[in-house]
Design a protein around this motif. Sequence first.
Motif, PDB file in Angstrom:
ATOM      1  N   HIS A   1       1.036  -1.482  -0.223  1.00  0.00           N
ATOM      2  CA  HIS A   1      -0.011   0.105   0.517  1.00  0.00           C
ATOM      3  C   HIS A   1       1.043   1.092  -0.229  1.00  0.00           C
ATOM      4  O   HIS A   1       1.841   1.455   0.865  1.00  0.00           O
ATOM      5  CB  HIS A   1      -1.516  -0.061   0.946  1.00  0.00           C
ATOM      6  CG  HIS A   1      -1.954   1.164   1.556  1.00  0.00           C
ATOM      7  ND1 HIS A   1      -1.601   2.770   1.563  1.00  0.00           N
ATOM      8  CD2 HIS A   1      -3.656   1.030   0.433  1.00  0.00           C
ATOM      9  CE1 HIS A   1      -2.015   3.470   2.172  1.00  0.00           C
ATOM     10  NE2 HIS A   1      -3.826   2.834   0.567  1.00  0.00           N
ATOM     11  N   ASN A   2       0.650   2.239  -1.422  1.00  0.00           N
ATOM     12  CA  ASN A   2       1.384   3.289  -0.968  1.00  0.00           C
ATOM     13  C   ASN A   2       3.116   3.683  -1.204  1.00  0.00           C
ATOM     14  O   ASN A   2       3.800   4.300  -0.565  1.00  0.00           O
ATOM     15  CB  ASN A   2       0.496   4.363   0.259  1.00  0.00           C
ATOM     16  CG  ASN A   2       0.905   5.588  -0.170  1.00  0.00           C
ATOM     17  OD1 ASN A   2       0.648   5.959  -1.407  1.00  0.00           O
ATOM     18  ND2 ASN A   2       0.587   6.691   0.839  1.00  0.00           N
ATOM     19  N   SER A   3       3.442   2.138  -2.016  1.00  0.00           N
ATOM     20  CA  SER A   3       4.620   2.461  -1.678  1.00  0.00           C
ATOM     21  C   SER A   3       5.856   3.049  -2.659  1.00  0.00           C
ATOM     22  O   SER A   3       6.859   2.864  -2.546  1.00  0.00           O
ATOM     23  CB  SER A   3       5.391   0.397  -2.379  1.00  0.00           C
ATOM     24  OG  SER A   3       4.880   0.016  -3.678  1.00  0.00           O
ATOM     25  N   ALA A   4       4.817   3.423  -3.685  1.00  0.00           N
ATOM     26  CA  ALA A   4       5.502   4.368  -4.882  1.00  0.00           C
ATOM     27  C   ALA A   4       5.373   5.878  -4.154  1.00  0.00           C
ATOM     28  O   ALA A   4       6.568   5.957  -4.390  1.00  0.00           O
ATOM     29  CB  ALA A   4       4.714   4.011  -5.652  1.00  0.00           C
ATOM     30  N   TRP A   5       4.674   6.303  -3.195  1.00  0.00           N
ATOM     31  CA  TRP A   5       5.053   7.395  -2.459  1.00  0.00           C
ATOM     32  C   TRP A   5       5.755   6.920  -1.555  1.00  0.00           C
ATOM     33  O   TRP A   5       6.948   7.932  -1.178  1.00  0.00           O
ATOM     34  CB  TRP A   5       3.649   7.744  -2.287  1.00  0.00           C
ATOM     35  CG  TRP A   5       3.901   9.113  -1.314  1.00  0.00           C
ATOM     36  CD1 TRP A   5       3.774   9.335   0.345  1.00  0.00           C
ATOM     37  CD2 TRP A   5       4.234  10.664  -1.936  1.00  0.00           C
ATOM     38  NE1 TRP A   5       4.130  10.372   0.279  1.00  0.00           N
ATOM     39  CE2 TRP A   5       4.357  11.600  -0.608  1.00  0.00           C
ATOM     40  CE3 TRP A   5       4.516  11.066  -2.552  1.00  0.00           C
ATOM     41  CZ2 TRP A   5       4.611  12.977  -0.854  1.00  0.00           C
ATOM     42  CZ3 TRP A   5       4.773  12.362  -3.515  1.00  0.00           C
ATOM     43  CH2 TRP A   5       5.182  13.156  -2.102  1.00  0.00           C
ATOM     44  N   HIS A   6       6.244   5.870  -0.486  1.00  0.00           N
ATOM     45  CA  HIS A   6       7.087   5.339   0.378  1.00  0.00           C
ATOM     46  C   HIS A   6       8.721   5.350  -0.408  1.00  0.00           C
ATOM     47  O   HIS A   6       9.128   6.493   0.012  1.00  0.00           O
ATOM     48  CB  HIS A   6       6.891   4.661   0.752  1.00  0.00           C
ATOM     49  CG  HIS A   6       5.247   4.350   1.262  1.00  0.00           C
ATOM     50  ND1 HIS A   6       4.966   3.252   2.093  1.00  0.00           N
ATOM     51  CD2 HIS A   6       4.759   5.534   1.407  1.00  0.00           C
ATOM     52  CE1 HIS A   6       3.658   3.516   2.229  1.00  0.00           C
ATOM     53  NE2 HIS A   6       3.558   4.431   2.748  1.00  0.00           N
ATOM     54  N   ALA A   7       8.708   5.277  -1.691  1.00  0.00           N
ATOM     55  CA  ALA A   7      10.400   5.326  -2.369  1.00  0.00           C
ATOM     56  C   ALA A   7      10.725   6.888  -2.634  1.00  0.00           C
ATOM     57  O   ALA A   7      11.198   7.263  -2.496  1.00  0.00           O
ATOM     58  CB  ALA A   7       9.836   4.102  -3.304  1.00  0.00           C
ATOM     59  N   ARG A   8       9.619   7.474  -3.189  1.00  0.00           N
ATOM     60  CA  ARG A   8       9.664   8.980  -3.295  1.00  0.00           C
ATOM     61  C   ARG A   8       9.912   9.883  -2.357  1.00  0.00           C
ATOM     62  O   ARG A   8      11.038  10.508  -2.127  1.00  0.00           O
ATOM     63  CB  ARG A   8       8.682   9.564  -4.158  1.00  0.00           C
ATOM     64  CG  ARG A   8       8.350   8.959  -5.194  1.00  0.00           C
ATOM     65  CD  ARG A   8       7.443   9.479  -6.321  1.00  0.00           C
ATOM     66  NE  ARG A   8       7.561  10.924  -6.392  1.00  0.00           N
ATOM     67  CZ  ARG A   8       6.476  11.835  -6.651  1.00  0.00           C
ATOM     68  NH1 ARG A   8       5.351  11.886  -6.980  1.00  0.00           N
ATOM     69  NH2 ARG A   8       7.009  13.285  -7.703  1.00  0.00           N
ATOM     70  N   VAL A   9       9.742   9.452  -1.445  1.00  0.00           N
ATOM     71  CA  VAL A   9       9.696  10.427  -0.274  1.00  0.00           C
ATOM     72  C   VAL A   9      11.131   9.565   0.503  1.00  0.00           C
ATOM     73  O   VAL A   9      11.805  10.903   0.709  1.00  0.00           O
ATOM     74  CB  VAL A   9       9.029   9.743   1.415  1.00  0.00           C
ATOM     75  CG1 VAL A   9       9.281  10.585   2.126  1.00  0.00           C
ATOM     76  CG2 VAL A   9       7.499  10.232   0.625  1.00  0.00           C
ATOM     77  N   GLN A  10      11.742   8.617   0.821  1.00  0.00           N
ATOM     78  CA  GLN A  10      12.967   8.151   0.475  1.00  0.00           C
ATOM     79  C   GLN A  10      13.603   8.774   0.238  1.00  0.00           C
ATOM     80  O   GLN A  10      14.769   9.147   0.157  1.00  0.00           O
ATOM     81  CB  GLN A  10      12.852   7.237   1.005  1.00  0.00           C
ATOM     82  CG  GLN A  10      11.426   6.199   2.115  1.00  0.00           C
ATOM     83  CD  GLN A  10      11.650   4.149   1.781  1.00  0.00           C
ATOM     84  OE1 GLN A  10      12.122   3.782   0.794  1.00  0.00           O
ATOM     85  NE2 GLN A  10      10.996   3.814   3.268  1.00  0.00           N
TER      86      GLN A  10
END
Length: 172
Positions: free
Chosen positions: A49-58
């Motif tokens: 869930h929401n892994s693409a946004w998490h990768a961007r934030v990281q």
Amino acid sequence: MLSDGEWREVFDSFQRNAWRFEVQPAYTMPKEAANVERFLRGEPKPVDHNSAWHARVQGYRAAGKRIGRVRVVRRPLTNYQRYQFAWGIPGNVAAGEDIRILDVTDNDHGLPLGGRDWWLFDDSTVVHLNYRADGTQIGRALHAGDPEPYRRWRQTAVSASVSFAEYVDESA
């Protein structure tokens, strides 16, 4: 209005900090609808869930950039806000996003709560996010005026808000 490509270019070009003022009681996004329905049925959150946004934030954080927001709420929380609090925000915080909650049930703190979200990039670039009453985004536009009011509103919102963890603890 910014096209999707122009919006992505503005967003990804920030150098130091990106900050969002988030006021919609609900967001109607087709790619998110199935997950909201799963949450409301009491199903488990998908692992990615929401892994693409998490990768961007990281990626932003690894590059030394800060990203955050103040999420405005009124009690009682909407179903969408309950979904955000359970499925969205915890993972975003774990990825490195600074998310604070501002409960305006009893005090608007003099902030512009008229329904427009906005991002402030590097204290100088403002992008308005425009929505229909149902939470459907209908456009994004660069603000051509002075960013100073937005910097003041950000300061007020941050000062009057609490961390997500603190809000959840107080609400329990």
